[in-house]
Write a protein that holds these residues in place. Structure first.
Motif, PDB file in Angstrom:
ATOM      1  N   ASP A  95     -10.990 -27.562  12.309  1.00 19.27           N
ATOM      2  CA  ASP A  95     -11.067 -26.725  13.513  1.00 19.27           C
ATOM      3  C   ASP A  95     -11.664 -25.360  13.173  1.00 19.27           C
ATOM      4  O   ASP A  95     -12.489 -24.808  13.910  1.00 19.27           O
ATOM      5  CB  ASP A  95      -9.674 -26.524  14.123  1.00 19.27           C
ATOM      6  N   PHE A  96     -11.225 -24.813  12.048  1.00 20.46           N
ATOM      7  CA  PHE A  96     -11.670 -23.495  11.605  1.00 20.46           C
ATOM      8  C   PHE A  96     -13.170 -23.492  11.314  1.00 20.46           C
ATOM      9  O   PHE A  96     -13.902 -22.584  11.726  1.00 20.46           O
ATOM     10  CB  PHE A  96     -10.876 -23.089  10.368  1.00 20.46           C
ATOM     11  N   TYR A  97     -13.629 -24.522  10.619  1.00 24.67           N
ATOM     12  CA  TYR A  97     -15.057 -24.601  10.280  1.00 24.67           C
ATOM     13  C   TYR A  97     -15.915 -24.720  11.537  1.00 24.67           C
ATOM     14  O   TYR A  97     -17.011 -24.146  11.619  1.00 24.67           O
ATOM     15  CB  TYR A  97     -15.327 -25.793   9.358  1.00 24.67           C
ATOM     16  N   LYS A  98     -15.412 -25.459  12.529  1.00 21.58           N
ATOM     17  CA  LYS A  98     -16.164 -25.596  13.785  1.00 21.58           C
ATOM     18  C   LYS A  98     -16.238 -24.256  14.520  1.00 21.58           C
ATOM     19  O   LYS A  98     -17.289 -23.897  15.073  1.00 21.58           O
ATOM     20  CB  LYS A  98     -15.512 -26.639  14.685  1.00 21.58           C
ATOM     21  N   ALA A  99     -15.138 -23.488  14.501  1.00 21.76           N
ATOM     22  CA  ALA A  99     -15.141 -22.171  15.140  1.00 21.76           C
ATOM     23  C   ALA A  99     -16.132 -21.245  14.442  1.00 21.76           C
ATOM     24  O   ALA A  99     -16.839 -20.462  15.092  1.00 21.76           O
ATOM     25  CB  ALA A  99     -13.736 -21.571  15.114  1.00 21.76           C
ATOM     26  N   ILE A 100     -16.199 -21.314  13.116  1.00 20.88           N
ATOM     27  CA  ILE A 100     -17.166 -20.510  12.364  1.00 20.88           C
ATOM     28  C   ILE A 100     -18.585 -20.844  12.794  1.00 20.88           C
ATOM     29  O   ILE A 100     -19.398 -19.960  13.090  1.00 20.88           O
ATOM     30  CB  ILE A 100     -16.999 -20.741  10.846  1.00 20.88           C
ATOM     31  N   ALA A 101     -18.889 -22.152  12.822  1.00 19.09           N
ATOM     32  CA  ALA A 101     -20.241 -22.580  13.171  1.00 19.09           C
ATOM     33  C   ALA A 101     -20.609 -22.178  14.600  1.00 19.09           C
ATOM     34  O   ALA A 101     -21.690 -21.631  14.843  1.00 19.09           O
ATOM     35  CB  ALA A 101     -20.374 -24.091  12.995  1.00 19.09           C
ATOM     36  N   ASP A 102     -19.687 -22.416  15.534  1.00 21.21           N
ATOM     37  CA  ASP A 102     -19.985 -22.172  16.950  1.00 21.21           C
ATOM     38  C   ASP A 102     -20.109 -20.685  17.275  1.00 21.21           C
ATOM     39  O   ASP A 102     -20.992 -20.288  18.047  1.00 21.21           O
ATOM     40  CB  ASP A 102     -18.894 -22.792  17.836  1.00 21.21           C
ATOM     41  N   SER A 103     -19.249 -19.855  16.694  1.00 22.12           N
ATOM     42  CA  SER A 103     -19.209 -18.440  17.074  1.00 22.12           C
ATOM     43  C   SER A 103     -19.964 -17.523  16.117  1.00 22.12           C
ATOM     44  O   SER A 103     -20.784 -16.713  16.551  1.00 22.12           O
ATOM     45  CB  SER A 103     -17.748 -17.966  17.172  1.00 22.12           C
ATOM     46  N   LEU A 104     -19.686 -17.650  14.828  1.00 23.59           N
ATOM     47  CA  LEU A 104     -20.251 -16.699  13.877  1.00 23.59           C
ATOM     48  C   LEU A 104     -21.663 -17.053  13.438  1.00 23.59           C
ATOM     49  O   LEU A 104     -22.505 -16.168  13.272  1.00 23.59           O
ATOM     50  CB  LEU A 104     -19.331 -16.575  12.651  1.00 23.59           C
ATOM     51  N   GLU A 105     -21.935 -18.347  13.242  1.00 24.63           N
ATOM     52  CA  GLU A 105     -23.250 -18.737  12.732  1.00 24.63           C
ATOM     53  C   GLU A 105     -24.281 -18.892  13.853  1.00 24.63           C
ATOM     54  O   GLU A 105     -25.333 -18.243  13.840  1.00 24.63           O
ATOM     55  CB  GLU A 105     -23.132 -20.040  11.937  1.00 24.63           C
ATOM     56  N   ILE A 106     -23.979 -19.736  14.820  1.00 24.60           N
ATOM     57  CA  ILE A 106     -24.956 -20.060  15.859  1.00 24.60           C
ATOM     58  C   ILE A 106     -25.170 -18.891  16.813  1.00 24.60           C
ATOM     59  O   ILE A 106     -26.310 -18.507  17.111  1.00 24.60           O
ATOM     60  CB  ILE A 106     -24.508 -21.313  16.643  1.00 24.60           C
ATOM     61  N   ILE A 107     -24.080 -18.286  17.301  1.00 27.79           N
ATOM     62  CA  ILE A 107     -24.188 -17.236  18.319  1.00 27.79           C
ATOM     63  C   ILE A 107     -24.414 -15.857  17.697  1.00 27.79           C
ATOM     64  O   ILE A 107     -25.301 -15.117  18.116  1.00 27.79           O
ATOM     65  CB  ILE A 107     -22.927 -17.214  19.207  1.00 27.79           C
ATOM     66  N   ALA A 108     -23.623 -15.523  16.658  1.00 29.11           N
ATOM     67  CA  ALA A 108     -23.675 -14.167  16.102  1.00 29.11           C
ATOM     68  C   ALA A 108     -24.653 -14.024  14.944  1.00 29.11           C
ATOM     69  O   ALA A 108     -24.889 -12.901  14.474  1.00 29.11           O
ATOM     70  CB  ALA A 108     -22.283 -13.749  15.643  1.00 29.11           C
ATOM     71  N   ASP A 109     -25.216 -15.114  14.459  1.00 28.92           N
ATOM     72  CA  ASP A 109     -26.196 -15.081  13.366  1.00 28.92           C
ATOM     73  C   ASP A 109     -25.608 -14.425  12.112  1.00 28.92           C
ATOM     74  O   ASP A 109     -26.260 -13.615  11.448  1.00 28.92           O
ATOM     75  CB  ASP A 109     -27.462 -14.342  13.806  1.00 28.92           C
ATOM     76  N   CYS A 110     -24.376 -14.776  11.790  1.00 28.89           N
ATOM     77  CA  CYS A 110     -23.724 -14.283  10.577  1.00 28.89           C
ATOM     78  C   CYS A 110     -23.694 -15.382   9.518  1.00 28.89           C
ATOM     79  O   CYS A 110     -23.827 -16.567   9.827  1.00 28.89           O
ATOM     80  CB  CYS A 110     -22.287 -13.848  10.877  1.00 28.89           C
ATOM     81  N   SER A 111     -23.507 -14.974   8.272  1.00 29.17           N
ATOM     82  CA  SER A 111     -23.308 -15.917   7.176  1.00 29.17           C
ATOM     83  C   SER A 111     -21.862 -15.820   6.717  1.00 29.17           C
ATOM     84  O   SER A 111     -21.291 -14.721   6.669  1.00 29.17           O
ATOM     85  CB  SER A 111     -24.234 -15.604   6.011  1.00 29.17           C
ATOM     86  N   VAL A 112     -21.269 -16.964   6.365  1.00 29.04           N
ATOM     87  CA  VAL A 112     -19.848 -16.997   6.053  1.00 29.04           C
ATOM     88  C   VAL A 112     -19.617 -17.685   4.711  1.00 29.04           C
ATOM     89  O   VAL A 112     -20.271 -18.688   4.386  1.00 29.04           O
ATOM     90  CB  VAL A 112     -19.060 -17.740   7.162  1.00 29.04           C
ATOM     91  N   LEU A 113     -18.670 -17.149   3.968  1.00 28.25           N
ATOM     92  CA  LEU A 113     -18.221 -17.758   2.714  1.00 28.25           C
ATOM     93  C   LEU A 113     -16.697 -17.696   2.701  1.00 28.25           C
ATOM     94  O   LEU A 113     -16.114 -16.626   2.840  1.00 28.25           O
ATOM     95  CB  LEU A 113     -18.800 -17.009   1.509  1.00 28.25           C
ATOM     96  N   PHE A 114     -16.062 -18.852   2.526  1.00 30.68           N
ATOM     97  CA  PHE A 114     -14.607 -18.949   2.556  1.00 30.68           C
ATOM     98  C   PHE A 114     -14.152 -19.524   1.218  1.00 30.68           C
ATOM     99  O   PHE A 114     -14.524 -20.638   0.850  1.00 30.68           O
ATOM    100  CB  PHE A 114     -14.171 -19.838   3.720  1.00 30.68           C
ATOM    101  N   VAL A 115     -13.328 -18.743   0.486  1.00 30.20           N
ATOM    102  CA  VAL A 115     -13.000 -19.091  -0.893  1.00 30.20           C
ATOM    103  C   VAL A 115     -11.490 -19.139  -1.098  1.00 30.20           C
ATOM    104  O   VAL A 115     -10.762 -18.237  -0.657  1.00 30.20           O
ATOM    105  CB  VAL A 115     -13.594 -18.052  -1.873  1.00 30.20           C
ATOM    106  N   ASP A 116     -11.031 -20.208  -1.767  1.00 31.56           N
ATOM    107  CA  ASP A 116      -9.662 -20.270  -2.262  1.00 31.56           C
ATOM    108  C   ASP A 116      -9.682 -19.688  -3.672  1.00 31.56           C
ATOM    109  O   ASP A 116     -10.070 -20.362  -4.633  1.00 31.56           O
ATOM    110  CB  ASP A 116      -9.150 -21.713  -2.277  1.00 31.56           C
ATOM    111  N   CYS A 117      -9.274 -18.427  -3.784  1.00 35.44           N
ATOM    112  CA  CYS A 117      -9.391 -17.737  -5.075  1.00 35.44           C
ATOM    113  C   CYS A 117      -8.440 -18.298  -6.122  1.00 35.44           C
ATOM    114  O   CYS A 117      -8.751 -18.302  -7.317  1.00 35.44           O
ATOM    115  CB  CYS A 117      -9.129 -16.242  -4.880  1.00 35.44           C
ATOM    116  N   GLU A 118      -7.283 -18.761  -5.700  1.00 35.69           N
ATOM    117  CA  GLU A 118      -6.309 -19.286  -6.654  1.00 35.69           C
ATOM    118  C   GLU A 118      -6.825 -20.546  -7.341  1.00 35.69           C
ATOM    119  O   GLU A 118      -6.637 -20.737  -8.548  1.00 35.69           O
ATOM    120  CB  GLU A 118      -4.984 -19.572  -5.943  1.00 35.69           C
ATOM    121  N   LYS A 119      -7.482 -21.406  -6.562  1.00 41.75           N
ATOM    122  CA  LYS A 119      -8.038 -22.645  -7.126  1.00 41.75           C
ATOM    123  C   LYS A 119      -9.490 -22.491  -7.565  1.00 41.75           C
ATOM    124  O   LYS A 119     -10.085 -23.443  -8.083  1.00 41.75           O
ATOM    125  CB  LYS A 119      -7.944 -23.769  -6.085  1.00 41.75           C
TER     126      LYS A 119
END
Length: 464
Positions: A95-119
């Motif tokens: 769900d989270f990845y779809k929200a990123i794609a729909d709002s931040l990437e496609i509409i807002a033209d942003c780039s996103v990086l999501f990292v699990d720092c512990e792993k």
């Protein structure tokens, strides 16, 4: 930014009110005093002040709404507002990845990086040069290690921290050893107040996703069913809130460790309280998952007075889980202890009633169903019903595990005279005593047989 401008509006409006009050008082109050004009001297300014304050509040509200539209609906900030609104209804990483794609990437033209720092694991990255670059990832990991504190931070072209958002080329959220980076060339155009909202919703999403993931993992291990039941019970109110003009009690007994029954009490303001009780179809883990989903969906909706929207959001959330043949019956009611009314939507619940005193004893008034099942079919038009309440009225909400319990002859309790008499007699008692009376009746009527359904109920007494 937004908060500062909102304060400026408040101060400006009341400054104008004070100036107008002074001017109008000087004009309208007579210069020379008589016995009659003394009362005018007191009364006229008071009336002027009241009128100015009322109109000032109206103007302040209009200006505040205008400012909010300009900041959050029309400026670049609305991109993040749209993402936050989608994030409120994300329950899994997908769900989270779809929200990123729909709002931040496609509409807002942003780039996103999501990292699990512990792993040291990349959970998500946008398919572009910045977020896909190994050099970028390595430098971010070096600059912002797993021990980095929780919060929102601005970053520049060199992937370092900057104190001024005006020169930032992106930002990132650090929470629970996860880093959520957003690279955006116009970061300086986002209103600063939006970041607190984004951080809050991001941490809520992390908590929801972790809870649902834990439920799914536990379900495959039969020895962990009690842990699953404890997790599910955490969704329910642990104690009833202390609400002026309203006394409450509830009872919850699952047939097995986990249940599809649920209830909640959510104060809206000092006079209005949202009561919710429902029952998910089926038993076991799928019912428990839907139960948690419904509880969380209603909890995070900001405008809980819009019952039609609440029902639609619950319907959308259940359908989004794509669990075959899963739905819920649901009662939502807002009790207003000032207006003494209950506004409600009854989505196919069979038992909600109001017990009102009359010369002949307590009368039973049903809160009849006015909506279809939630989460499986098209709900069509939904209308909110309203009923007048009186001091001492008792409202009973119960799942069908109460009224449909059978005796040895197969007669359901809800069809008997003893059930009606128990309701009418118990309605004069305190809510907890009333609940105890019904529970005792259910157990006695069922006899030594095993119950065949969950038993859940909630009682609200108005005017005390």
């Amino acid at each position: 930014m937004y908060k500062i401008r909102k304060k400026v509006i408040i101060i400006s409006v009341y400054a104008v009110v004070l100036v107008l009050f002074a001017v109008l008082s000087m004009i309208l109050v007579p210069d020379s005093l008589t016995d009659r004009s003394v009362s005018i001297l007191v009364g006229v300014p008071a009336v002027i002040l009241i009128i100015l304050l009322i109109n000032g509040d109206v103007i302040r509200g209009s200006l505040r709404n205008y400012l909010r539209r300009q900041v959050f609906d029309k400026s670049e900030t609305h991109y993040l507002v749209d993402f936050i609104n989608k994030l409120r209804f994300c329950y899994s990483l997908d769900d989270f990845y779809k929200a990123i794609a729909d709002s931040l990437e496609i509409i807002a033209d942003c780039s996103v990086l999501f990292v699990d720092c512990e792993k040291n694991y990349i959970l998500y990255n946008s398919p572009n040069r910045i977020s896909s670059s190994i050099k970028v990832r390595d430098k971010l990991a070096l600059n912002f290690p797993v021990t980095w504190g929780n919060g929102t931070y601005f970053i520049d072209d060199s992937l370092g921290i900057v104190s001024s958002y005006k020169v930032a080329r992106g930002f990132f959220i650090s929470s629970d050893k996860q880093h959520f980076y957003v690279f955006c060339r116009y970061t300086k155009l986002f209103d600063l107040d939006i970041y607190d909202q984004l951080f809050e919703e991001f941490t809520r999403f992390q908590s929801r996703a972790k809870t649902i993931a834990n439920l799914s993992e536990i379900s495959g291990l039969t020895k962990e069913w009690q842990q699953l039941a404890d997790t599910q019970r955490s969704f329910l109110p642990q104690t009833m809130p202390n609400i002026a003009g309203l006394k409450l009690a509830a009872y919850f007994r699952p047939l097995v460790n986990v249940s599809g029954d649920y209830y909640s009490v959510l104060p809206v303001d000092k006079h209005k309280t949202l009561l919710m009780l429902g029952d998910v179809s089926g038993k076991g883990l799928p019912a428990a998952l839907i139960m948690g989903l419904v509880m969380n969906t209603v909890k995070i909706i900001e405008n809980k007075e819009d019952l039609v929207n609440v029902i639609h959001e619950v319907d959308k959330a259940i359908k989004g889980m794509s669990l075959q043949d899963k739905y819920t019956v649901l009662f939502l009611g807002i009790i207003d202890t000032q207006k003494m009314t209950i506004r409600y939507i009854n989505a196919s619940m069979s038992d909600p009633i109001v017990l009102s005193r009359s010369p002949d004893g307590y009368r039973i008034k049903p809160l009849s169903s006015n909506a279809s099942l939630v989460g499986i079919i098209d709900m069509g038009d939904i209308h909110v019903a309203e009923q007048r309440l009186f001091r001492g009225d008792t409202i009973l909400m119960a799942t069908d595990g109460v009224s449909e319990v059978m005796d040895d002859n197969g007669v359901e309790l809800g069809d008997t005279e003893i059930y009606k008499q128990t309701l009418q007699t118990g309605a004069a008692k305190q809510p907890q005593q009333f609940v105890d009376d019904i529970v005792n009746l259910v157990m006695e009527y069922n006899g030594d047989k095993k119950l065949h359904d969950d038993v859940t109920m909630m009682v609200a007494k108005v005017g005390y």
